[in-house]
Scaffold this motif. Structure first.
Motif, PDB file in Angstrom:
ATOM      1  N   ASP A 222       0.871  -1.289  -0.016  1.00 15.99           N
ATOM      2  CA  ASP A 222      -0.129  -0.050  -0.245  1.00 15.99           C
ATOM      3  C   ASP A 222       0.824   1.175  -0.075  1.00 15.99           C
ATOM      4  N   LYS A 223       0.757   2.125  -0.948  1.00 25.11           N
ATOM      5  CA  LYS A 223       1.489   3.372  -1.072  1.00 25.11           C
ATOM      6  C   LYS A 223       1.261   4.137   0.373  1.00 25.11           C
ATOM      7  N   ALA A 224       0.535   4.021   1.139  1.00 22.39           N
ATOM      8  CA  ALA A 224       0.164   4.771   2.556  1.00 22.39           C
ATOM      9  C   ALA A 224       1.187   4.253   3.326  1.00 22.39           C
ATOM     10  N   ASP A 225       1.762   3.093   3.110  1.00 16.04           N
ATOM     11  CA  ASP A 225       2.701   2.416   4.076  1.00 16.04           C
ATOM     12  C   ASP A 225       4.143   2.890   3.752  1.00 16.04           C
ATOM     13  N   ILE A 226       4.518   3.595   2.541  1.00 15.03           N
ATOM     14  CA  ILE A 226       5.705   3.945   2.189  1.00 15.03           C
ATOM     15  C   ILE A 226       6.358   5.156   3.056  1.00 15.03           C
ATOM     16  N   LYS A 227       7.513   4.969   3.507  1.00 13.01           N
ATOM     17  CA  LYS A 227       8.055   6.217   4.508  1.00 13.01           C
ATOM     18  C   LYS A 227       8.717   7.289   3.320  1.00 13.01           C
ATOM     19  N   GLU A 228       9.297   6.978   2.344  1.00  9.48           N
ATOM     20  CA  GLU A 228       9.983   7.649   1.382  1.00  9.48           C
ATOM     21  C   GLU A 228      10.526   6.840   0.324  1.00  9.48           C
ATOM     22  N   ILE A 229      11.000   7.439  -0.860  1.00  9.65           N
ATOM     23  CA  ILE A 229      11.492   7.016  -2.082  1.00  9.65           C
ATOM     24  C   ILE A 229      12.799   7.851  -2.271  1.00  9.65           C
ATOM     25  N   SER A 230      13.770   6.984  -2.509  1.00  7.86           N
ATOM     26  CA  SER A 230      15.135   7.501  -2.951  1.00  7.86           C
ATOM     27  C   SER A 230      15.513   7.080  -4.268  1.00  7.86           C
ATOM     28  N   TYR A 231      16.238   7.999  -5.062  1.00 10.55           N
ATOM     29  CA  TYR A 231      16.504   7.781  -6.195  1.00 10.55           C
ATOM     30  C   TYR A 231      17.722   8.746  -6.743  1.00 10.55           C
ATOM     31  N   THR A 232      18.467   8.200  -7.798  1.00  3.35           N
ATOM     32  CA  THR A 232      19.548   9.102  -8.179  1.00  3.35           C
ATOM     33  C   THR A 232      19.243   9.836  -9.511  1.00  3.35           C
ATOM     34  N   LEU A 233      19.711  11.035  -9.475  1.00  2.46           N
ATOM     35  CA  LEU A 233      19.316  11.760 -10.559  1.00  2.46           C
ATOM     36  C   LEU A 233      20.396  12.203 -11.404  1.00  2.46           C
ATOM     37  N   GLY A 234      20.267  11.715 -12.699  1.00  2.00           N
ATOM     38  CA  GLY A 234      21.606  11.887 -13.545  1.00  2.00           C
ATOM     39  C   GLY A 234      21.760  13.354 -14.074  1.00  2.00           C
ATOM     40  N   SER A 235      22.770  13.380 -14.879  1.00  2.00           N
ATOM     41  CA  SER A 235      23.177  14.787 -15.330  1.00  2.00           C
ATOM     42  C   SER A 235      22.170  15.426 -16.350  1.00  2.00           C
ATOM     43  N   LYS A 236      21.531  14.547 -17.127  1.00  2.00           N
ATOM     44  CA  LYS A 236      20.573  14.727 -18.169  1.00  2.00           C
ATOM     45  C   LYS A 236      19.220  14.684 -17.596  1.00  2.00           C
ATOM     46  N   SER A 238      18.099  12.007 -16.055  1.00  2.00           N
ATOM     47  CA  SER A 238      17.731  10.430 -16.085  1.00  2.00           C
ATOM     48  C   SER A 238      17.435   9.980 -14.616  1.00  2.00           C
ATOM     49  N   VAL A 239      16.520   9.188 -14.222  1.00  2.00           N
ATOM     50  CA  VAL A 239      16.462   8.375 -13.064  1.00  2.00           C
ATOM     51  C   VAL A 239      16.752   7.151 -12.737  1.00  2.00           C
ATOM     52  N   SER A 240      17.703   6.856 -11.884  1.00  2.00           N
ATOM     53  CA  SER A 240      17.853   5.411 -11.585  1.00  2.00           C
ATOM     54  C   SER A 240      17.994   5.041 -10.021  1.00  2.00           C
ATOM     55  N   ASN A 241      18.185   3.832  -9.660  1.00  2.00           N
ATOM     56  CA  ASN A 241      18.586   3.586  -8.466  1.00  2.00           C
ATOM     57  C   ASN A 241      17.466   3.943  -7.358  1.00  2.00           C
ATOM     58  N   VAL A 242      16.250   3.535  -7.874  1.00  2.00           N
ATOM     59  CA  VAL A 242      14.848   3.773  -7.237  1.00  2.00           C
ATOM     60  C   VAL A 242      14.717   2.845  -6.066  1.00  2.00           C
TER      61      VAL A 242
END
Length: 285
Positions: A222-236, A238-242
């Protein structure tokens, strides 16, 4: 008694996302339309094919979709099985329901409708998407290919620079470069292929989603049980390491299933922490 499939779409849903999909007769369908919270969802809603609406499908795969329009009106979209789109603006819900009766009785008068000239990309707004994502081998291959080309170019520059300076590059050094490249490509392949049986079913509007490292161990979250989402933002951009972290300390890391930015958009209200590839970070709330 004739029953046609009908389904609803709220203003938080994405293209192809529907709820309460089931067969209904004419009376049930009209009540379904009248019970929809039109006034509550009218505020801040864009007028487009995907939005607060009710969609009805007949046995010949023709669709009649009712959505919101300007000045308190309603928009009826008719999409035939040949992908021709028609549009009509109804002043009231009752007028829209009259069109439903005609649709059930196969007496819909298309002369009242305005036919769209361009008919590209219409069906995804009417057809239910299962939003199931699996391992994308083509994407992994493309990433590996880009990295390989980059490293070959880098090693090639070193090699030909040495030749240009009339300096012989030891064979051992050149072989080391090739072996290093092979090890790196092998590591990337092994790392990504470990997740080749992953399964993810998720859409933007619904609170629950399913994920499993393989299809035999799928868990509903359930999305309500998520504390947070971390991810890496590339120079252009791009999103990775979610990494999806839950309040109970558990976390999951879906990878190579869909584009990182698309995955983040499935969690519009979830706190997110982003770090870029220059090794400093900040929080985005």
């Amino acid at each position: 008694m004739l029953q046609l499939i009908s389904k609803l779409q709220h203003n938080t849903y994405e293209k192809g996302e529907f709820s309460d999909e089931q067969p209904r007769d004419l009376e049930e369908t009209i009540q379904f339309i009248k019970d929809f919270p039109w006034d509550a969802e009218r505020a801040l809603t864009d007028i487009q094919l995907t939005g607060p609406s009710i969609t009805i499908q007949d046995d010949d795969l023709n669709y009649l979709k009712f959505g919101l329009y300007f000045n308190g009106k309603f928009c009826a979209y008719y999409l035939d099985r040949d992908n021709h789109l028609y549009e009509y603006h109804a002043k009231t819900v009752d007028e829209a329901c009259d069109l439903v009766a005609d649709f059930f009785n196969q007496k819909l008068n298309l002369s009242l409708f305005e036919k769209h000239f361009f008919n590209i990309g219409n069906k995804p707004h009417f057809i239910t998407n299962d939003f199931i994502y699996r391992f994308n081998s083509a994407r992994v291959f493309a990433i590996g290919l880009v990295i390989s080309v980059y490293l070959l170019f880098f090693f090639g520059v070193l090699f030909f620079t040495a030749i240009g300076k009339e300096k012989a590059m030891p064979v051992s050094v050149f072989l080391t470069m090739i072996v290093t490249l092979g090890i790196l490509i092998g590591y990337i392949a092994a790392t990504t292929m470990k997740g080749r049986h992953q399964y993810l079913q998720i859409s933007k509007g619904k609170t629950q989603f399913s994920y499993g490292y393989d299809e035999e161990h799928i868990v509903v979250y359930d999305k309500a049980d998520i504390k947070e989402i971390s991810y890496t933002l590339g120079s252009k951009g791009s999103v990775s390491n979610v990494k999806i972290m839950f309040k109970n300390g558990e976390f999951i890391q879906p990878a190579n299933l869909l584009d990182g930015m698309t995955l983040l958009e499935k969690f519009p209200k979830t706190p997110k922490t982003v770090s870029n590839q220059r090794f400093f970070s900040f929080s985005r709330r």
